[in-house]
Design an enzyme around this catalytic site. Sequence first.
Site, PDB file in Angstrom:
ATOM      1  N   MET A  22      -3.340   1.628   3.003  1.00  0.00           N
ATOM      2  CA  MET A  22      -2.499   0.520   2.540  1.00  0.00           C
ATOM      3  C   MET A  22      -3.362  -0.745   2.376  1.00  0.00           C
ATOM      4  O   MET A  22      -4.343  -0.926   3.088  1.00  0.00           O
ATOM      5  CB  MET A  22      -1.366   0.267   3.529  1.00  0.00           C
ATOM      6  N   PHE A  23      -3.007  -1.580   1.459  1.00  0.00           N
ATOM      7  CA  PHE A  23      -3.647  -2.881   1.160  1.00  0.00           C
ATOM      8  C   PHE A  23      -5.031  -2.749   0.517  1.00  0.00           C
ATOM      9  O   PHE A  23      -5.765  -3.728   0.424  1.00  0.00           O
ATOM     10  CB  PHE A  23      -3.771  -3.762   2.431  1.00  0.00           C
ATOM     11  N   SER A  24      -5.415  -1.542   0.100  1.00  0.00           N
ATOM     12  CA  SER A  24      -6.773  -1.381  -0.441  1.00  0.00           C
ATOM     13  C   SER A  24      -6.851  -1.699  -1.933  1.00  0.00           C
ATOM     14  O   SER A  24      -7.940  -1.636  -2.516  1.00  0.00           O
ATOM     15  CB  SER A  24      -7.285   0.043  -0.166  1.00  0.00           C
ATOM     16  N   GLY A  25      -5.721  -2.002  -2.562  1.00  0.00           N
ATOM     17  CA  GLY A  25      -5.749  -2.359  -3.986  1.00  0.00           C
ATOM     18  C   GLY A  25      -5.439  -1.194  -4.913  1.00  0.00           C
ATOM     19  O   GLY A  25      -5.748  -1.253  -6.111  1.00  0.00           O
ATOM     20  N   ASP A  94       2.775   6.678  -8.980  1.00  0.00           N
ATOM     21  CA  ASP A  94       2.580   5.712  -7.886  1.00  0.00           C
ATOM     22  C   ASP A  94       3.016   6.364  -6.566  1.00  0.00           C
ATOM     23  O   ASP A  94       3.998   7.109  -6.535  1.00  0.00           O
ATOM     24  CB  ASP A  94       3.462   4.490  -8.196  1.00  0.00           C
ATOM     25  N   GLU A  95       2.303   6.090  -5.471  1.00  0.00           N
ATOM     26  CA  GLU A  95       2.663   6.609  -4.144  1.00  0.00           C
ATOM     27  C   GLU A  95       2.867   8.133  -4.166  1.00  0.00           C
ATOM     28  O   GLU A  95       3.899   8.651  -3.732  1.00  0.00           O
ATOM     29  CB  GLU A  95       3.952   5.940  -3.625  1.00  0.00           C
ATOM     30  N   CYS A 154     -11.865  -7.252  12.314  1.00  0.00           N
ATOM     31  CA  CYS A 154     -13.292  -7.600  12.189  1.00  0.00           C
ATOM     32  C   CYS A 154     -13.756  -7.862  10.763  1.00  0.00           C
ATOM     33  O   CYS A 154     -14.885  -8.297  10.557  1.00  0.00           O
ATOM     34  CB  CYS A 154     -14.148  -6.499  12.806  1.00  0.00           C
TER      35      CYS A 154
END
Length: 225
Positions: A22-25, A94-95, A154
Amino acid sequence: MPVHPLASPRPAGRLEVIAGPMFSGKSEELMRRVRRAKIAGVKVLVVSHSLDTGSDLSAITSHIGVNIPSVPVGDVESLAEVARDEDWGLVAIDEAQFFGPDLVPVVLDLMTRGTTVIVEGLCVTFDGGPFEPMPTFMAGAEDVLKLTAVCTICGRDAVFHQRVGSPARTNGQMATNGQMATNGQIGDAVDQTPFEPRATDIDASHIGGLESYVARCREHFAPPH
Ligand SMILES: Nc1ncnc2c1ncn2[C@@H]1O[C@H](COP(=O)(O)OP(=O)(O)O)[C@@H](O)[C@H]1O
Ligand SMILES: Cc1cn([C@H]2C[C@H](O)[C@@H](COP(=O)(O)O)O2)c(=O)[nH]c1=O
Ligand SMILES: [Zn+2]
């Protein structure tokens, strides 16, 4: 030796995979490719799972709110019907993880008709396991883009994602991929005991965004017990 399920002796289209946590574009990249194909005059179908988009919404949306129109479908059979309906040059899914392993033969069928297929989705579950069918698609694709997010602890590359807060519990519902999310069989009396769906279950309680998941690098990912 077993043959890969995407191997085909007939003339075939092309499979492109966009995978990552998730959130990787992934959605941003899918939208970029769809926009380019449309500019090139390709006839494009974008499909999404109605569990994620909401049945009344016909768009896929990135985490920063950009969206493109899509056709929401509730299962792999409906996806196959919509995709075979017309002669699409590009079918973008998608998904893809929400459609489960039964998506593999549907994608093969589309490619056998000469269609380019893009599958975009999660290749790892929130407990760190492989999330089929993405690993199978990654093994059999012409092109694979594997993305990473940014670890929110990090700042290093995040391959994983972790649920935050107490996970939602569901009660005796059938997961939309046709698997019972309880230990029971389909058709059994519904067990009313609260349960935790497995990470590979397609369950409404797993749907979420920044409020429910965080990106994590290898070092900071702590799988649930
Ligand atoms: N931890 C994070 N790492 C990277 N991008 C993030 C993070 N949290 C939020 N974002 C935003 O999410 C965007 C990617 O959204 P999106 O394409 O919807 O990703 P995906 O489909 O892979 O979940 C990034 O461009 C960035 O603006
Ligand atoms: C990790 C994980 C996520 N989900 C859900 C959560 C979101 O609704 C989507 C992923 O959306 P994104 O565009 O890739 O950010 O999937 C899930 O159902 N199971 C999981 O293991
Ligand atoms: Zn980290």
